[in-house]
Design a protein around this motif. Structure first.
Motif, mmCIF file in Angstrom:
data_model
loop_
_atom_site.group_PDB
_atom_site.id
_atom_site.type_symbol
_atom_site.label_atom_id
_atom_site.label_comp_id
_atom_site.label_asym_id
_atom_site.label_seq_id
_atom_site.Cartn_x
_atom_site.Cartn_y
_atom_site.Cartn_z
ATOM 1 N N MET A 138 0.492 15.160 -1.637
ATOM 2 C CA MET A 138 -0.285 15.568 -2.807
ATOM 3 C C MET A 138 0.312 14.969 -4.075
ATOM 4 N N LEU A 139 -0.487 14.174 -4.778
ATOM 5 C CA LEU A 139 -0.064 13.599 -6.049
ATOM 6 C C LEU A 139 -0.481 14.547 -7.165
ATOM 7 N N MET A 140 0.475 15.017 -7.943
ATOM 8 C CA MET A 140 0.234 16.017 -8.966
ATOM 9 C C MET A 140 0.364 15.413 -10.363
ATOM 10 N N GLY A 141 -0.513 15.858 -11.270
ATOM 11 C CA GLY A 141 -0.415 15.429 -12.652
ATOM 12 C C GLY A 141 -0.780 13.983 -12.901
ATOM 13 N N VAL A 142 -1.721 13.446 -12.130
ATOM 14 C CA VAL A 142 -2.155 12.056 -12.316
ATOM 15 C C VAL A 142 -2.849 11.938 -13.674
ATOM 16 N N THR A 143 -2.448 10.975 -14.481
ATOM 17 C CA THR A 143 -3.044 10.795 -15.813
ATOM 18 C C THR A 143 -3.885 9.529 -15.912
ATOM 19 N N ASP A 144 -3.571 8.523 -15.112
ATOM 20 C CA ASP A 144 -4.352 7.283 -15.111
ATOM 21 C C ASP A 144 -5.293 7.266 -13.915
ATOM 22 N N LYS A 145 -6.429 6.630 -14.084
ATOM 23 C CA LYS A 145 -7.395 6.558 -12.987
ATOM 24 C C LYS A 145 -6.807 5.872 -11.759
ATOM 25 N N VAL A 146 -7.080 6.449 -10.611
ATOM 26 C CA VAL A 146 -6.713 5.849 -9.329
ATOM 27 C C VAL A 146 -8.033 5.397 -8.722
ATOM 28 N N GLN A 147 -8.320 4.117 -8.811
ATOM 29 C CA GLN A 147 -9.641 3.616 -8.469
ATOM 30 C C GLN A 147 -9.671 2.901 -7.127
ATOM 31 N N PRO A 148 -10.842 2.906 -6.456
ATOM 32 C CA PRO A 148 -10.966 2.218 -5.169
ATOM 33 C C PRO A 148 -10.482 0.775 -5.264
ATOM 34 N N GLY A 149 -9.702 0.381 -4.286
ATOM 35 C CA GLY A 149 -9.153 -0.967 -4.268
ATOM 36 C C GLY A 149 -7.748 -1.051 -4.822
ATOM 37 N N ASP A 150 -7.324 -0.046 -5.606
ATOM 38 C CA ASP A 150 -5.953 -0.029 -6.117
ATOM 39 C C ASP A 150 -4.980 0.177 -4.963
ATOM 40 N N GLU A 151 -3.744 -0.229 -5.179
ATOM 41 C CA GLU A 151 -2.686 0.004 -4.197
ATOM 42 C C GLU A 151 -1.630 0.908 -4.820
ATOM 43 N N VAL A 152 -1.311 1.968 -4.120
ATOM 44 C CA VAL A 152 -0.370 2.970 -4.638
ATOM 45 C C VAL A 152 0.917 2.947 -3.807
ATOM 46 N N PRO A 153 2.069 2.714 -4.437
ATOM 47 C CA PRO A 153 3.347 2.703 -3.705
ATOM 48 C C PRO A 153 3.906 4.113 -3.525
ATOM 49 N N PHE A 154 4.545 4.341 -2.393
ATOM 50 C CA PHE A 154 5.183 5.628 -2.104
ATOM 51 C C PHE A 154 6.592 5.392 -1.571
ATOM 52 N N THR A 155 7.465 6.346 -1.848
ATOM 53 C CA THR A 155 8.802 6.367 -1.253
ATOM 54 C C THR A 155 8.981 7.702 -0.549
ATOM 55 N N LEU A 156 9.295 7.651 0.733
ATOM 56 C CA LEU A 156 9.533 8.857 1.522
ATOM 57 C C LEU A 156 11.034 9.062 1.688
ATOM 58 N N THR A 157 11.478 10.306 1.606
ATOM 59 C CA THR A 157 12.890 10.625 1.792
ATOM 60 C C THR A 157 13.058 11.462 3.048
ATOM 61 N N PHE A 158 14.005 11.058 3.897
ATOM 62 C CA PHE A 158 14.261 11.763 5.154
ATOM 63 C C PHE A 158 15.306 12.860 4.957
#
Length: 205
Positions: A138-158
């Motif tokens: 769950m991405l919380m507090g998004v302020t900029d548009k996340v539009q179709p075709g965009d690529e969003v980077p994630f970092t997972l912590t084990f």
């Protein structure tokens, strides 16, 4: 009596003796002068414990629901290629100031999303699906548009502190509008911002 010819022959033989000895010495031994050989570096492979889980985990078909602001979610399948369980305890993304690990649960007879206690556990040689109506990022507090075709980077912590990164593509999606049972004041309105126009192919709401 030694003849003049014999004397000359003897002198000639004596004069040639040093050369014969030098030639003999050369034939009997060989001296090789070699320049010092540079020491070759030894190839080593150091596997840090905090990178081991990352090498064992892959994320297939990652995607994010398009949104203008507020909250949105990321989905996909976490695949564990190792012989031991892996646990993801947190996540971050440059697209949002806060990312939580969520699950769907029954609360007072109503299905709501809430933080996943203990994180996402991916069994050895198994997988864990992140999907609308189930576990998700769950991405919380998004302020900029996340539009179709965009690529969003994630970092997972084990659980052991190791991390891995992946990128998810943004798709329009009409589902995933469940209510959130968190404490953030702005989340009641934010859930309305998760509504999309259409479903991405291959996914059910």
């Amino acid at each position: 009596m030694i003849s003049r010819r014999s004397a000359v022959s003897g002198v000639l033989a004596l004069s040639l003796l040093p050369f014969a000895l030098a030639a003999c010495g050369s034939a009997g031994s060989t001296t090789v002068s070699a320049s010092p050989v540079a020491e070759q570096p030894t190839a080593t492979s150091t596997l840090k414990t905090d990178t081991a889980p990352a090498a064992a985990l892959t994320v297939t078909d990652p995607w994010v629901k398009a949104a203008d602001k507020g909250m949105t979610a990321a989905f996909g399948t976490l695949v564990n290629n190792s012989d031991k369980d892996l646990t993801i305890v947190s996540a971050t993304s440059s697209a949002a100031p806060k990312v939580e690990l969520h699950e769907m649960a029954d609360q007072d007879g109503k299905m709501v999303m809430r933080q996943k206690e203990g994180g996402f556990v991916i069994p050895a040689r198994g997988s864990h699906r992140l999907e609308p109506g189930g576990d998700h990022l769950m991405l919380m507090g998004v302020t900029d548009k996340v539009q179709p075709g965009d690529e969003v980077p994630f970092t997972l912590t084990f659980a052991d502190g190791g991390t891995m990164t992946f990128t998810a593509v943004v798709k329009a999606f009409a589902g995933a509008n469940e209510e959130y049972s968190g404490d953030d004041k702005g989340d009641d309105k934010a859930k309305d911002d998760m509504k999309g126009d259409e479903k991405p192919a291959g996914h059910e709401g």
